[in-house]
Design an enzyme around this catalytic site. Structure first.
Site, mmCIF file in Angstrom:
data_model
loop_
_atom_site.group_PDB
_atom_site.id
_atom_site.type_symbol
_atom_site.label_atom_id
_atom_site.label_comp_id
_atom_site.label_asym_id
_atom_site.label_seq_id
_atom_site.Cartn_x
_atom_site.Cartn_y
_atom_site.Cartn_z
ATOM 1 N N VAL A 212 88.963 99.963 106.223
ATOM 2 C CA VAL A 212 89.757 99.653 105.223
ATOM 3 C C VAL A 212 89.664 100.738 104.385
ATOM 4 O O VAL A 212 88.888 101.408 103.960
ATOM 5 C CB VAL A 212 89.328 98.268 104.619
ATOM 6 C CG1 VAL A 212 90.180 98.216 103.261
ATOM 7 C CG2 VAL A 212 89.101 97.053 105.430
ATOM 8 N N GLY B 211 91.012 102.327 100.644
ATOM 9 C CA GLY B 211 91.240 102.172 99.173
ATOM 10 C C GLY B 211 91.690 103.102 98.395
ATOM 11 O O GLY B 211 91.031 104.447 98.604
ATOM 12 N N TYR B 212 92.641 103.142 97.733
ATOM 13 C CA TYR B 212 93.135 104.161 96.751
ATOM 14 C C TYR B 212 93.372 103.721 95.291
ATOM 15 O O TYR B 212 93.634 104.617 94.392
ATOM 16 C CB TYR B 212 94.418 104.726 97.359
ATOM 17 C CG TYR B 212 95.727 103.464 97.379
ATOM 18 C CD1 TYR B 212 96.320 103.257 96.280
ATOM 19 C CD2 TYR B 212 95.793 102.555 98.358
ATOM 20 C CE1 TYR B 212 97.197 102.000 96.097
ATOM 21 C CE2 TYR B 212 96.697 101.674 98.381
ATOM 22 C CZ TYR B 212 97.276 101.334 97.170
ATOM 23 O OH TYR B 212 98.359 100.313 97.275
ATOM 24 N N GLY B 213 93.019 102.591 95.033
ATOM 25 C CA GLY B 213 92.765 102.031 93.641
ATOM 26 C C GLY B 213 91.479 101.553 93.274
ATOM 27 O O GLY B 213 90.446 102.094 93.410
ATOM 28 N N SER B 214 91.365 100.310 92.762
ATOM 29 C CA SER B 214 90.238 99.811 92.585
ATOM 30 C C SER B 214 89.037 99.245 93.533
ATOM 31 O O SER B 214 87.988 99.528 93.630
ATOM 32 C CB SER B 214 90.486 98.341 91.772
ATOM 33 O OG SER B 214 90.936 97.373 92.710
ATOM 34 N N GLU C 223 94.284 90.913 97.206
ATOM 35 C CA GLU C 223 95.365 91.893 97.249
ATOM 36 C C GLU C 223 96.830 90.885 97.409
ATOM 37 O O GLU C 223 97.856 91.458 97.833
ATOM 38 C CB GLU C 223 95.388 92.655 98.367
ATOM 39 C CG GLU C 223 94.184 93.676 98.285
ATOM 40 C CD GLU C 223 93.902 94.725 97.038
ATOM 41 O OE1 GLU C 223 95.294 94.933 96.361
ATOM 42 O OE2 GLU C 223 93.056 94.961 96.712
#
Length: 216
Positions: free
Chosen positions: A3, A5-8, A97
């Site tokens: 997975v 992730g680019y934010g939280s 999400e």
């Protein structure tokens, strides 16, 4: 399962993983153009959180203050999920999400100028431009004001932004993200102004002066 992730998901990892690989994805621009009704805002006062805009679409968006092509490389973190936890983690992330995000698959690179990815076909959640929570471009001063004031069940919207900016400096000091760091500066200023007004209202002018001095 991997997975990305680019934010939280970079700084708030609430699921098990067995491997963590920092890296970047190409061809996407990170923007705070997704409304948050269930985490960093409410249905009546939605906050703003990150999504990824395909580079070709981003070039056609009018009014964006930042047009550096280097912004089309977005840094984040990929996580490998334990085989026996894949189903549970997938269900958890689908719920986390759920406010307008869809699944896409991306290749992850170890460096900005790398030609070959270190990981292929990595799950990533993106709020496409046609989802109901997509806000699109807003003037950066207006956007900063929304982020500075919004609060939701997961906490303050400005904490989301400031945590992301802080972690990005640690994760990839070489990363270019004019939008993120300009928002950070404006939101920090709004926070200081809000604190100063509160202190003045309570007759604490000396502390106001200290806040200003510390910043300078």
């Amino acid at each position: 399962m991997w997975v990305y992730g680019y934010g939280s998901l970079i700084w708030k990892v609430d699921f098990p993983f067995v491997e963590r690989v920092p890296g970047c994805i190409k061809g996407y621009v990170r923007r705070f153009w997704q409304a948050s009704h269930d985490h960093r805002g409410t249905p009546t006062h939605p906050g703003r959180v990150c999504t990824l805009i395909p580079y070709a679409e981003w070039t056609k968006v009018p009014g964006d203050e930042f047009r550096d092509a280097e912004d089309s490389v977005t840094w984040g973190v990929a996580y490998r999920i334990p085989d026996d936890k894949v189903k549970a983690v997938k269900a958890h992330l689908d719920h986390r999400e759920k406010d307008g995000y869809s699944e896409v698959y991306v290749d992850v690179y170890a460096a900005y100028d790398a030609r070959e990815p270190v990981l292929r076909h990595v799950l990533c959640y993106v709020g496409h431009t046609d989802n109901e929570s997509f806000v699109g471009h807003e003037p950066i001063d207006e956007l900063a004001a929304v982020i500075a004031g919004a609060v939701g069940p997961s906490g303050r919207n400005d904490e989301y932004l400031l945590n992301l900016a802080r972690v990005m400096r640690e994760l990839a000091p070489e990363a270019v993200d004019h939008h993120l760091f300009a928002l950070e500066e404006k939101v920090e200023r709004l926070r200081r102004d809000r604190l100063a007004r509160a202190l003045v209202g309570n007759g604490r002018q000396e502390e106001v002066n200290k806040v200003k001095t510390d910043h300078e």
